[in-house]
Design a protein around this motif. Structure first.
Motif, short mmCIF file in Angstrom:
data_model
loop_
_atom_site.label_atom_id
_atom_site.label_comp_id
_atom_site.label_asym_id
_atom_site.label_seq_id
_atom_site.Cartn_x
_atom_site.Cartn_y
_atom_site.Cartn_z
N THR A 129 -17.01 -2.29 -9.53
CA THR A 129 -17.85 -2.64 -8.07
C THR A 129 -18.36 -4.13 -8.20
OG1 THR A 129 -19.97 -1.90 -9.17
CG2 THR A 129 -18.54 -0.23 -8.21
N ARG A 174 -19.20 -5.54 -12.02
CA ARG A 174 -19.61 -4.30 -13.18
C ARG A 174 -18.56 -3.22 -13.13
NH1 ARG A 174 -24.79 -4.93 -10.30
NH2 ARG A 174 -26.52 -5.41 -11.89
N TRP A 209 -18.21 0.54 -13.83
CA TRP A 209 -19.06 1.67 -14.02
C TRP A 209 -18.01 2.70 -14.73
CZ3 TRP A 209 -23.19 3.72 -10.80
CH2 TRP A 209 -23.70 2.56 -10.20
N LYS A 225 -23.45 1.28 -16.59
CA LYS A 225 -22.95 0.01 -15.80
C LYS A 225 -22.70 -1.15 -16.81
CE LYS A 225 -26.15 0.69 -12.99
NZ LYS A 225 -27.06 0.19 -11.67
#
Length: 746
Positions: free
Chosen positions: A229, A236, A238, A273
């Motif tokens: 994302t 990041r 995830w 994250k």
């Protein structure tokens, strides 16, 4: 022939010699063609990129390309050379091809397991018949989930690709039958969705031609994955987890180096994250892995994003028949690129449907992130050696006969040594099919029958002759197995249903016809269907230029018989036996059936009978035979048989004729050069209705440095589709099409 001369010939045959390279991982094929739509009789010009783990696969040196029909029938299988992960080729579509689909399978040694071909890359091209490509009656859906699988209670990004643009409706439905979302399908039959739901199973309900379909969104086991994302200025990864795993390994790999390898503690129902933008600063590419011991659960490859799209701009355009054209290309940045560029008639469309969807990808500000599919997750891929192909051969004989043969051979060798004579073993001869003469040398073989040869590689087809020289060894019968290609032949094409049902339907609005053409006054003429084989084949061209004289040099024979290619039965040894066999096989050479008269026979360009003619005694003295139906000095009206001889006992004088084994062995497919038409001054052609005006599969460019391509119009086209496809040194991908026409650009 002296050994030194033979070595020179072998060196001439060898085109490339690569050292073996060992490498791991699965490969992916990108297939570029000069266009998506063809007519019967057209040449398909193509280029293949072989990728492995996000980079060009430099370990592969051999690539098999098979063309065929939707039934799986193979029309041609080629062995193509590959260098630095790139391969080129061409295929001529038969003029009598009646289907609307042409299918292609491509595979390398990475697809081979236990001598079987697994999952070859499959592609589809369209063939225009009667100015149309019909609609496909079936449709299929290909579903991708970010991270390779659906996870409940997590954010899921999904990609839906159909192989037909006429889908009527598509809904996402949970396992209870509740409708969750209506999908919006664009003009490329593509829909995207983002959804979070507790359902363990997600379904797609869709309709095509009033028929209802249901497909299941793929899930992932165990329920753990990575996804990327971007929020504000932060990128990041995830890690979504609904599994029972207590911990998992997270790796960041740059080239051949593992930069980070850490163990992350997991908690079911919670996501981790991980900021990654600092790791990628100044990088062109890399990858992230999520794994447990040797099992990879998720892999994301990132590549630097192209800063801006490639520029395709007309530089000098004349929209008249046969006019010169110049187009300028420019790629932003400073990277080096390898491109394929084609220019085709603007009435030949480019398909908006892809043969196969790429891996799911997320496009960020600076990078594109590719989610490796499940088939590319294995870490235990087999190491391979794939050197350039060389000819090999083996003698096949029953065990008891082989033992007897080897005992006799050893005895003959010892006897020759006692007499201080040279033992003559086996004679090996090779020539390209289009060449006139063989190159011979004596060869040996090992105790298992493997023939010991120098490294010989070749293009096109080679004809091989093999015989035992020793007169006693000739009495043994045996078979020979010759092998060149390191890749097996496939009996049928493998065509996934998604590829088979790709809907390339269209109505052609142009005037091109593969069989006829029209002049400027509208009068229609039949095109010459190809060129007669004897004029197109270099072998027969050489016969005309080098061996025929006077009348025979300027007149074409009705029948050509090359004894190097002709399949003769084993009982044919003498010249009279040869003619008896040929007269049975080719009736025009025999008696007329009424008067029992036969065509006249002459030798070596003699125009009349008589003189000092030395008639050959056996087939070793005959090179080839030609038959002329209409010979002006023939008073019987039965034609002329012209026999070309080699001179008494000239051919194979050392080896005789008994037990000669002949076989044709296909080599690498010959790479032809695309003919770029040029018109300067007065145009003297009857017609020019080329559909592909320009094709360059190996254009090297550097970012920021403009390059001009030049080509000439055909006699008909007034618009162009220019397509640029390629890959950069760091692995970036380009695929762009621009339509150009007079007074208007799209």
């Amino acid at each position: 022939m002296p050994k030194s001369d033979f070595i020179k010939y072998v060196y001439f045959l060898i085109c490339f010699i690569f050292s073996s390279v060992q490498l791991q991982a699965q490969s992916k094929i990108t297939f570029h063609t000069d266009r998506d739509y063809y007519f019967p009789g057209d040449t398909v010009w193509f280029k293949s990129y072989i990728h492995v783990d996000g980079n060009l696969d430099t370990a592969i040196h051999n690539l098999a390309v098979a063309f065929g029909k939707g039934t799986g029938e193979i029309l041609q299988q080629q062995l193509n050379k590959a260098s630095l992960g790139i391969s080129f080729g061409q295929y001529v579509l038969p003029i009598d091809f009646e289907d609307s689909d042409l299918f292609v399978n491509i595979f390398s040694k990475r697809n081979i397991k236990d001598d079987a071909v697994l999952d070859p890359a499959a592609f589809k091209l369209a063939v225009i018949q009667n100015k149309a490509v019909p609609t496909v009656n079936e449709a299929n859906l290909y579903i991708q989930v970010e991270g390779n699988g659906w996870i409940p209670n997590a954010v899921n990004k999904l990609r839906f690709q159909w192989n037909n643009k006429n889908i009527e409706q598509a809904l996402l439905v949970d396992e209870q039958g509740k409708e969750l979302q209506t999908l919006k399908i664009d003009n490329k039959a593509l829909a995207m969705a983002e959804i979070q739901s507790p359902t363990n199973k997600l379904y797609v309900h869709w309709k095509y031609k009033d028929k209802s379909y249901v497909d299941t969104v793929p899930s992932i086991e165990p329920l753990v994955r990575m996804r990327v994302t971007e929020e504000n200025d932060s990128t990041r990864i995830w890690i979504d987890n609904q599994s029972e795993l207590p911990a998992i390994s997270f790796q960041y790999i740059q080239g051949d180096y593992t930069i980070l390898d850490t163990l992350l503690n997991l908690e079911k129902g919670k996501a981790l994250k991980i900021p990654i933008e600092n790791w990628m600063a100044g990088r062109f590419n890399g990858k992230f892995l999520l794994k447990d011991k040797e099992q990879i659960y998720s892999k994301i490859i990132f590549k630097a994003k192209l800063a801006d799209s490639i520029k395709i701009e007309p530089e000098y355009m004349i929209y008249r028949p046969y006019g010169p054209q110049r187009v300028q290309l420019e790629i932003p940045g400073e990277e080096e690129w390898n491109l394929s560029v084609s220019v085709v008639d603007g009435l030949i469309p480019n398909s908006e449907l892809e043969n196969k969807s790429e891996d799911y990808q997320f496009e960020g500000r600076k990078f594109i992130f590719y989610y490796a599919s499940k088939s590319n997750l294995s870490v235990n891929a087999v190491q391979i050696d794939d050197p350039i192909a060389f000819l090999s051969g083996k003698i096949i004989m029953k065990d008891e006969k082989w033992q007897e043969f080897m005992e006799l051979r050893n005895d003959r060798e010892k006897r020759a040594k006692r007499k201080q004579e040279k033992f003559r073993g086996s004679s090996f001869g090779i020539k390209k099919l289009a060449h006139l003469n063989y190159v011979y040398r004596e060869v040996n073989f090992d105790s298992l029958g493997h023939i010991i040869l120098p490294n010989i590689t070749f293009e096109d087809t080679a004809q091989i002759r093999f015989v035992q020289i020793d007169k006693r060894l000739k009495t043994f019968d045996y078979d020979l197995v010759w092998k060149f290609s390191p890749l097996p032949s496939i009996p049928n094409l493998t065509i996934p249903v998604f590829v088979k049902n790709l809907d390339y339907s269209m109505q052609y609005q142009g005037e091109f016809d593969p069989l006829t053409y029209s002049d400027d006054f509208g009068k229609t003429f039949i095109k010459p269907v190809g060129i007669e084989r004897k004029r197109n084949n270099p072998f027969y061209r050489d016969l005309n230029e080098k061996n025929s004289l006077d009348w025979f040099l300027f007149n074409d024979a009705n029948l050509n018989i090359d004894l190097e290619v002709e399949d003769l039965p084993p009982y044919v040894f003498e010249f009279k036996e040869l003619m008896r066999h040929l007269r049975r096989k080719y009736p025009e050479l025999g008696p007329d059936g009424v008067s029992n008269l036969q065509p006249m026979m002459l030798f070596n360009n003699a125009t009349m009978a008589g003189g000092n003619v030395q008639i050959p005694a056996d087939i070793t003295e005959v090179s080839y035979i030609r038959y002329y139906k209409n010979y002006p000095f023939d008073n019987k009206g039965l034609g002329l048989i012209m026999v070309y001889t080699t001179g008494i006992n000239y051919r194979n004088k050392d080896i005789g004729i008994s037990k000669i084994k002949k076989l044709l062995v296909p080599g690498y497919h010959v790479l032809e050069e695309f003919h770029q038409a040029k018109y300067e001054g007065e145009v003297l052609v009857d017609y020019d209705d080329r559909q592909t005006l320009y094709w360059n599969p190996d254009l090297a460019m550097k970012g920021g440095e403009p390059m001009t391509i030049s080509f000439y119009n055909s006699g008909r086209n007034s618009s162009f589709n220019i397509r640029v496809q390629g890959v950069s040194k760091s692995g970036k991908i380009i695929d762009m099409v621009k339509h150009i026409q007079e007074f208007e650009e799209d």
